[in-house]
Design an enzyme around this catalytic site. Structure first.
Site, PDB file in Angstrom:
ATOM      1  CE  LYS A 268      38.641 -11.903  70.388  1.00 63.87           C
ATOM      2  NZ  LYS A 268      38.206 -13.288  70.648  1.00 63.87           N
TER       3      LYS A 268
HETATM    4  C1  LIG Z   1      38.894 -18.383  72.675  1.00 58.52           C
HETATM    5  C2  LIG Z   1      37.870 -17.441  73.250  1.00 58.52           C
HETATM    6  N1  LIG Z   1      37.562 -17.573  74.557  1.00 58.52           N
HETATM    7  C3  LIG Z   1      36.646 -16.745  75.149  1.00 58.52           C
HETATM    8  C4  LIG Z   1      36.000 -15.768  74.413  1.00 58.52           C
HETATM    9  C5  LIG Z   1      35.020 -14.852  75.160  1.00 58.52           C
HETATM   10  O1  LIG Z   1      35.654 -13.590  75.341  1.00 58.52           O
HETATM   11  P1  LIG Z   1      34.767 -12.272  75.417  1.00 58.52           P
HETATM   12  O2  LIG Z   1      34.198 -12.030  74.058  1.00 58.52           O
HETATM   13  O3  LIG Z   1      35.727 -11.185  75.833  1.00 58.52           O
HETATM   14  O4  LIG Z   1      33.684 -12.515  76.429  1.00 58.52           O
HETATM   15  C6  LIG Z   1      36.285 -15.601  73.043  1.00 58.52           C
HETATM   16  C7  LIG Z   1      35.579 -14.524  72.256  1.00 58.52           C
HETATM   17  N2  LIG Z   1      35.316 -14.970  70.925  1.00 58.52           N
HETATM   18  C8  LIG Z   1      35.125 -13.874  69.988  1.00 58.52           C
HETATM   19  C9  LIG Z   1      35.356 -14.330  68.573  1.00 58.52           C
HETATM   20  C10 LIG Z   1      34.235 -15.148  67.986  1.00 58.52           C
HETATM   21  C11 LIG Z   1      34.504 -15.404  66.501  1.00 58.52           C
HETATM   22  O5  LIG Z   1      33.925 -16.356  65.966  1.00 58.52           O
HETATM   23  O6  LIG Z   1      35.305 -14.678  65.916  1.00 58.52           O
HETATM   24  C12 LIG Z   1      33.769 -13.206  70.198  1.00 58.52           C
HETATM   25  O7  LIG Z   1      32.926 -13.751  70.941  1.00 58.52           O
HETATM   26  O8  LIG Z   1      33.606 -12.093  69.643  1.00 58.52           O
HETATM   27  C13 LIG Z   1      37.248 -16.435  72.465  1.00 58.52           C
HETATM   28  O9  LIG Z   1      37.597 -16.314  71.163  1.00 58.52           O
END
Ligand SMILES: Cc1[nH+]cc(COP(=O)(O)O)c(CN[C@@H](CCC(=O)O)C(=O)O)c1O
Length: 305
Positions: free
Chosen positions: A158
């Site tokens: 991330k």
């Molecule tokens: C690219 C991406 N893909 C999938 C996910 C889902 O991952 P998880 O949160 O572990 O279920 C997130 C989280 N996106 C984060 C950032 C959002 C933002 O605007 O900043 C979040 O949901 O916290 C992503 O950034």
């Protein structure tokens, strides 16, 4: 967000919110090599608790490892920091943002010798894609931007730098009157949303792209796999094409910020009944039971602050 009162954990100390600043010559600001997490704390039936704290912190450390950054704190210290900022800011539910970045000792592509810093901030953040969207579903556009190839950026990290791709996709979707973007991978298969994983439902089976399509290994995605198992719903992780989304009966995004957000349209093509489907609703309510502490089977996923 910068003109609030409160405390931010920064390099091991609690600092006043407005004093939590860094130098403009910080390496990450110029080259994007930094890692972060998105975590939520919920006001559960047993008090405020952080959801899947250990898994988020583990991913933060894995992201740093992939980007060859050594975090100068232990996972336990970062876990404690997250509990501390929720308490110090007197938040009963909130969104937490741990961030690890490279300092300002020198610039130039190589960050060798620069200090690695860490911070954790927390603030109240409601429905990421809107309350209405959580019920009625949102309108999504297939992006003209392609999701990273898995060997162009490190998609299991991330990483700060990965998000210019997400920002462009999201801005294009919003500018075109949609709520969010869906990105395809370099081979044209469905990858994920700009900030979410995607699931589709067809014939009572739930499908989600396997991680070879460059999507982040979402913790909410993993939670949905557990929920589907509990509900006796088959889940298949496979390569998904955009037209399989068009002819699906239901579709939804998942993420820490997005939680479980139904998708009612892709590229102006209605999906199923054009609103939240029955299986999506079952999964969504099972999710909120878990994060609010109403499902004792997952009590270990909730860390009281
Ligand atoms: C690219 C991406 N893909 C999938 C996910 C889902 O991952 P998880 O949160 O572990 O279920 C997130 C989280 N996106 C984060 C950032 C959002 C933002 O605007 O900043 C979040 O949901 O916290 C992503 O950034």
């Amino acid at each position: 967000l910068d003109d609030r009162d409160g405390k931010i954990w920064m390099d091991g100390e609690l600092v006043d919110w407005r004093d939590a600043k860094i130098h403009v010559l910080s390496h990450t600001l110029h080259y994007g090599c930094g890692v972060f997490e998105g975590v939520r704390a919920y006001n559960t039936v047993n008090g405020t608790a952080i959801f899947r704290l250990a898994e988020h912190t583990e991913r933060l450390f894995n992201s740093a490892k992939i980007l060859r950054m050594k975090i100068p704190f232990s996972q336990e210290q970062v876990n404690e920091a997250q509990k501390q900022v929720v308490r110090e800011n007197k938040l009963d539910s909130c969104y937490l943002r741990p961030l690890v970045w490279i300092g300002s000792e020198k610039l130039g592509v190589s960050p060798k010798g620069n200090k690695i810093h860490a911070m954790v901030a927390a603030w109240a953040w409601g429905a990421y894609l809107g309350d209405e969207g959580m019920k009625r579903g949102i309108r999504v556009k297939t992006s003209s931007y392609t999701r990273h190839h898995v060997n162009i950026t490190m998609t299991q990290a991330k990483a700060v730098s990965n998000y210019s791709n997400s920002i462009l996709a999201n801005m294009e979707a919003l500018d075109d009157g949609y709520d969010e973007a869906l990105l395809l991978d370099a081979s044209g298969f469905v990858s994920e949303g700009a900030g979410e994983n995607i699931f589709v439902v067809k014939g009572g089976v739930v499908y989600t792209p396997d991680l070879s399509a460059g999507a982040l290994n979402g913790i909410t995605r993993n939670t949905i796999l557990h929920i589907c198992k509990d509900l006796g719903i088959e889940v298949v992780q496979k390569r998904i094409t955009r037209d399989e989304v068009y002819i699906a009966e239901e579709a939804f995004f998942t993420g820490t910020a997005a939680e479980v957000t139904p998708i009612r349209e892709l590229d102006r093509v209605e999906i199923g009944i054009g609103s939240r489907g029955p299986i999506t609703e079952k999964i969504q309510s099972a999710f909120f039971d878990i994060v609010n502490g109403r499902n004792p089977k997952y009590a270990h996923w909730l860390t009281k602050v």
